[in-house]
Design a protein around this motif. Sequence first.
Motif, PDB file in Angstrom:
ATOM      1  N   VAL A 154       2.990 -20.696   4.700  1.00 38.73           N
ATOM      2  CA  VAL A 154       2.265 -20.780   4.065  1.00 38.73           C
ATOM      3  C   VAL A 154       2.415 -18.607   3.327  1.00 38.73           C
ATOM      4  O   VAL A 154       2.880 -17.973   4.706  1.00 38.73           O
ATOM      5  CB  VAL A 154       0.709 -20.294   3.824  1.00 38.73           C
ATOM      6  N   GLY A 155       1.298 -18.738   2.219  1.00 37.10           N
ATOM      7  CA  GLY A 155       1.812 -17.025   1.779  1.00 37.10           C
ATOM      8  C   GLY A 155       0.581 -16.253   2.316  1.00 37.10           C
ATOM      9  O   GLY A 155      -0.259 -16.534   2.609  1.00 37.10           O
ATOM     10  N   ARG A 156       1.270 -15.100   3.304  1.00 34.82           N
ATOM     11  CA  ARG A 156      -0.120 -14.281   3.675  1.00 34.82           C
ATOM     12  C   ARG A 156      -0.108 -12.843   2.341  1.00 34.82           C
ATOM     13  O   ARG A 156      -1.316 -12.014   2.759  1.00 34.82           O
ATOM     14  CB  ARG A 156       0.966 -13.560   4.881  1.00 34.82           C
ATOM     15  N   ALA A 157       0.847 -12.201   2.103  1.00 32.48           N
ATOM     16  CA  ALA A 157       0.774 -11.308   0.536  1.00 32.48           C
ATOM     17  C   ALA A 157       2.613 -11.686  -0.164  1.00 32.48           C
ATOM     18  O   ALA A 157       3.580 -12.039   1.040  1.00 32.48           O
ATOM     19  CB  ALA A 157       0.776 -10.170   1.738  1.00 32.48           C
ATOM     20  N   PHE A 158       2.604 -11.384  -0.917  1.00 36.20           N
ATOM     21  CA  PHE A 158       3.434 -11.677  -1.996  1.00 36.20           C
ATOM     22  C   PHE A 158       4.581 -10.888  -1.667  1.00 36.20           C
ATOM     23  O   PHE A 158       5.320 -10.686  -1.174  1.00 36.20           O
ATOM     24  CB  PHE A 158       2.946 -11.039  -3.107  1.00 36.20           C
ATOM     25  N   LEU A 159       4.241  -9.011  -1.709  1.00 40.96           N
ATOM     26  CA  LEU A 159       5.218  -8.302  -1.948  1.00 40.96           C
ATOM     27  C   LEU A 159       5.178  -6.960  -0.844  1.00 40.96           C
ATOM     28  O   LEU A 159       4.404  -6.600  -0.476  1.00 40.96           O
ATOM     29  CB  LEU A 159       6.138  -7.827  -3.052  1.00 40.96           C
ATOM     30  N   LEU A 160       5.845  -6.747   0.107  1.00 35.88           N
ATOM     31  CA  LEU A 160       5.744  -5.953   1.447  1.00 35.88           C
ATOM     32  C   LEU A 160       5.848  -4.406   0.851  1.00 35.88           C
ATOM     33  O   LEU A 160       6.774  -3.896   0.217  1.00 35.88           O
ATOM     34  CB  LEU A 160       7.324  -6.330   2.078  1.00 35.88           C
ATOM     35  N   GLY A 161       5.313  -3.789   1.489  1.00 32.39           N
ATOM     36  CA  GLY A 161       5.127  -2.672   1.673  1.00 32.39           C
ATOM     37  C   GLY A 161       5.240  -0.957   0.132  1.00 32.39           C
ATOM     38  O   GLY A 161       4.192  -1.895  -0.544  1.00 32.39           O
ATOM     39  N   GLU A 162       5.579  -0.234   0.126  1.00 32.90           N
ATOM     40  CA  GLU A 162       5.215  -0.018  -1.500  1.00 32.90           C
ATOM     41  C   GLU A 162       5.486  -0.492  -2.290  1.00 32.90           C
ATOM     42  O   GLU A 162       4.737  -0.503  -3.701  1.00 32.90           O
ATOM     43  CB  GLU A 162       5.657   1.758  -0.922  1.00 32.90           C
ATOM     44  N   VAL A 163       6.733  -1.255  -2.215  1.00 33.75           N
ATOM     45  CA  VAL A 163       6.985  -1.766  -3.487  1.00 33.75           C
ATOM     46  C   VAL A 163       5.263  -2.975  -4.264  1.00 33.75           C
ATOM     47  O   VAL A 163       5.350  -3.312  -4.938  1.00 33.75           O
ATOM     48  CB  VAL A 163       8.254  -2.629  -3.489  1.00 33.75           C
ATOM     49  N   GLY A 164       5.365  -3.767  -3.152  1.00 28.66           N
ATOM     50  CA  GLY A 164       3.941  -4.401  -2.944  1.00 28.66           C
ATOM     51  C   GLY A 164       2.705  -3.614  -3.875  1.00 28.66           C
ATOM     52  O   GLY A 164       2.012  -4.586  -4.874  1.00 28.66           O
ATOM     53  N   GLU A 165       2.542  -2.927  -3.533  1.00 26.40           N
ATOM     54  CA  GLU A 165       1.470  -1.895  -4.337  1.00 26.40           C
ATOM     55  C   GLU A 165       1.681  -1.640  -5.496  1.00 26.40           C
ATOM     56  O   GLU A 165       1.287  -1.560  -6.519  1.00 26.40           O
ATOM     57  CB  GLU A 165       1.410  -0.618  -2.809  1.00 26.40           C
ATOM     58  N   VAL A 166       2.923  -1.742  -5.662  1.00 26.14           N
ATOM     59  CA  VAL A 166       3.400  -0.829  -7.236  1.00 26.14           C
ATOM     60  C   VAL A 166       3.240  -2.301  -8.120  1.00 26.14           C
ATOM     61  O   VAL A 166       3.068  -2.230  -9.086  1.00 26.14           O
ATOM     62  CB  VAL A 166       4.783   0.144  -6.755  1.00 26.14           C
ATOM     63  N   PHE A 167       3.884  -2.815  -7.397  1.00 27.48           N
ATOM     64  CA  PHE A 167       3.902  -4.296  -8.328  1.00 27.48           C
ATOM     65  C   PHE A 167       1.985  -4.664  -8.695  1.00 27.48           C
ATOM     66  O   PHE A 167       1.773  -4.934  -9.697  1.00 27.48           O
ATOM     67  CB  PHE A 167       4.221  -5.071  -7.295  1.00 27.48           C
ATOM     68  N   LEU A 168       1.432  -4.508  -7.289  1.00 32.53           N
ATOM     69  CA  LEU A 168       0.442  -5.342  -8.357  1.00 32.53           C
ATOM     70  C   LEU A 168      -0.338  -4.077  -9.336  1.00 32.53           C
ATOM     71  O   LEU A 168      -1.209  -5.238  -9.634  1.00 32.53           O
ATOM     72  CB  LEU A 168      -0.779  -4.860  -6.594  1.00 32.53           C
ATOM     73  N   ASN A 169      -0.652  -3.111  -8.633  1.00 33.30           N
ATOM     74  CA  ASN A 169      -0.802  -1.787  -9.920  1.00 33.30           C
ATOM     75  C   ASN A 169      -0.158  -2.240 -11.079  1.00 33.30           C
ATOM     76  O   ASN A 169      -1.172  -1.839 -12.108  1.00 33.30           O
ATOM     77  CB  ASN A 169      -0.590  -0.605  -9.605  1.00 33.30           C
ATOM     78  N   VAL A 170       1.159  -2.468 -11.052  1.00 30.60           N
ATOM     79  CA  VAL A 170       1.197  -2.836 -12.892  1.00 30.60           C
ATOM     80  C   VAL A 170       1.218  -3.902 -13.471  1.00 30.60           C
ATOM     81  O   VAL A 170       0.859  -4.345 -14.260  1.00 30.60           O
ATOM     82  CB  VAL A 170       2.747  -2.538 -12.556  1.00 30.60           C
ATOM     83  N   PHE A 171       1.260  -5.020 -12.433  1.00 29.37           N
ATOM     84  CA  PHE A 171       0.918  -6.619 -12.863  1.00 29.37           C
ATOM     85  C   PHE A 171      -0.543  -6.533 -12.884  1.00 29.37           C
ATOM     86  O   PHE A 171      -0.828  -7.613 -13.991  1.00 29.37           O
ATOM     87  CB  PHE A 171       1.269  -7.754 -11.612  1.00 29.37           C
ATOM     88  N   ARG A 172      -1.720  -6.415 -12.313  1.00 29.12           N
ATOM     89  CA  ARG A 172      -3.321  -6.748 -13.060  1.00 29.12           C
ATOM     90  C   ARG A 172      -3.375  -6.244 -13.812  1.00 29.12           C
ATOM     91  O   ARG A 172      -4.080  -7.720 -15.434  1.00 29.12           O
ATOM     92  CB  ARG A 172      -3.860  -5.577 -11.168  1.00 29.12           C
ATOM     93  N   PRO A 173      -3.585  -5.118 -14.609  1.00 27.95           N
ATOM     94  CA  PRO A 173      -3.845  -5.084 -16.279  1.00 27.95           C
ATOM     95  C   PRO A 173      -3.092  -5.726 -16.655  1.00 27.95           C
ATOM     96  O   PRO A 173      -3.462  -6.761 -18.011  1.00 27.95           O
ATOM     97  CB  PRO A 173      -4.053  -4.343 -16.318  1.00 27.95           C
ATOM     98  N   ILE A 174      -1.846  -6.727 -16.587  1.00 29.48           N
ATOM     99  CA  ILE A 174      -0.769  -6.985 -17.862  1.00 29.48           C
ATOM    100  C   ILE A 174      -1.313  -8.829 -17.410  1.00 29.48           C
ATOM    101  O   ILE A 174      -1.361  -9.579 -18.305  1.00 29.48           O
ATOM    102  CB  ILE A 174       0.406  -6.895 -17.476  1.00 29.48           C
ATOM    103  N   GLY A 175      -1.638  -8.880 -16.406  1.00 24.55           N
ATOM    104  CA  GLY A 175      -2.114 -10.244 -16.338  1.00 24.55           C
ATOM    105  C   GLY A 175      -2.978 -11.032 -16.937  1.00 24.55           C
ATOM    106  O   GLY A 175      -3.391 -11.849 -17.192  1.00 24.55           O
ATOM    107  N   LYS A 176      -4.161  -9.799 -16.678  1.00 31.67           N
ATOM    108  CA  LYS A 176      -5.471 -10.065 -17.245  1.00 31.67           C
ATOM    109  C   LYS A 176      -5.058 -10.117 -18.704  1.00 31.67           C
ATOM    110  O   LYS A 176      -6.207 -11.114 -19.136  1.00 31.67           O
ATOM    111  CB  LYS A 176      -6.666  -8.633 -16.766  1.00 31.67           C
ATOM    112  N   ALA A 177      -4.430  -9.767 -19.313  1.00 28.79           N
ATOM    113  CA  ALA A 177      -4.533  -8.658 -20.706  1.00 28.79           C
ATOM    114  C   ALA A 177      -3.902 -10.666 -21.022  1.00 28.79           C
ATOM    115  O   ALA A 177      -4.054 -11.070 -22.193  1.00 28.79           O
ATOM    116  CB  ALA A 177      -3.972  -7.980 -21.020  1.00 28.79           C
TER     117      ALA A 177
END
Length: 275
Positions: A154-177
């Motif tokens: 099963v999944g534990r986290a989507f993307l590893l490392g700094e790329v994962g952190e950047v992905f979340l910062n970008v995705f969250r507001p766009i997904g919410k909208a």
Amino acid sequence: MTSDAEAYLKDFHQRRVGTTRRAFATYAARSAQAEYLSSYHALAERVPNDAMPRTIVDLACGDGPLLEILNDRGNSATKLIGIDISNGELAAARAVLSPNVRLINERAQALSLETGSADYVLSHMALMLMDDIEQVMGEIHRVLRKGGKFVAIVGRAFLLGEVGEVFLNVFRPIGKAHLAQIRFGDSRTRSEDGWRELLQHGFSDITFEDIDVDWLPTPEQLWQSMLETYDTDRMPEAGREQFKRELLTAVTPMQREDGKLKTGWALRLVHASAE
């Protein structure tokens, strides 16, 4: 009644057959205990490779990569059964698997298999998406013989490392909208404590193994993989274009000298014995 999440998943996997194979079948996986050719191999290695007769069920088998690995062992006494809700995935599986592999189109919440008929129930990257997980686990326990093994990735986290952190910062507001709310699965499937709760009745010898899948995509390869994720697929075109633009802008400076990004997927292997 079919939930919005299940209806969407059936539609997605009809349109994008083989998505999970493309994401995981060709990348090496590793943990503190072992290294694997892929996360599918991590599951396959839980089944002894000998001539003993066994019935193995691959729950949510997709287009059949795990069944291929098991079938290629050449153990004629092994009975393989793949189950999936997607006719498209099963048709693709049928095209590559031996006719001896039985494929069934049905829901994990209501399996047609006989009680106590399976030695192993395996599942790769699916249980954390399913409705009525307690009913699913009840069916898994029902079809396993006493002492049979349940093993899942099963999944534990989507993307590893700094790329994962950047992905979340970008995705969250766009997904919410841009994204309508659809609830995929049960939150208990995302933690060890949750799995212990789900397995507390009818299972013993519960163990976990954290597995990482290393991945070195270019920014464009990263984006192409996003197109095969449920959230990006559900976005309207305007949201998808914004997501692409902002994600590529954010990760491009993170490229190594060879143009690749260092990331991957964080997975969890769950193992238990049926009582």
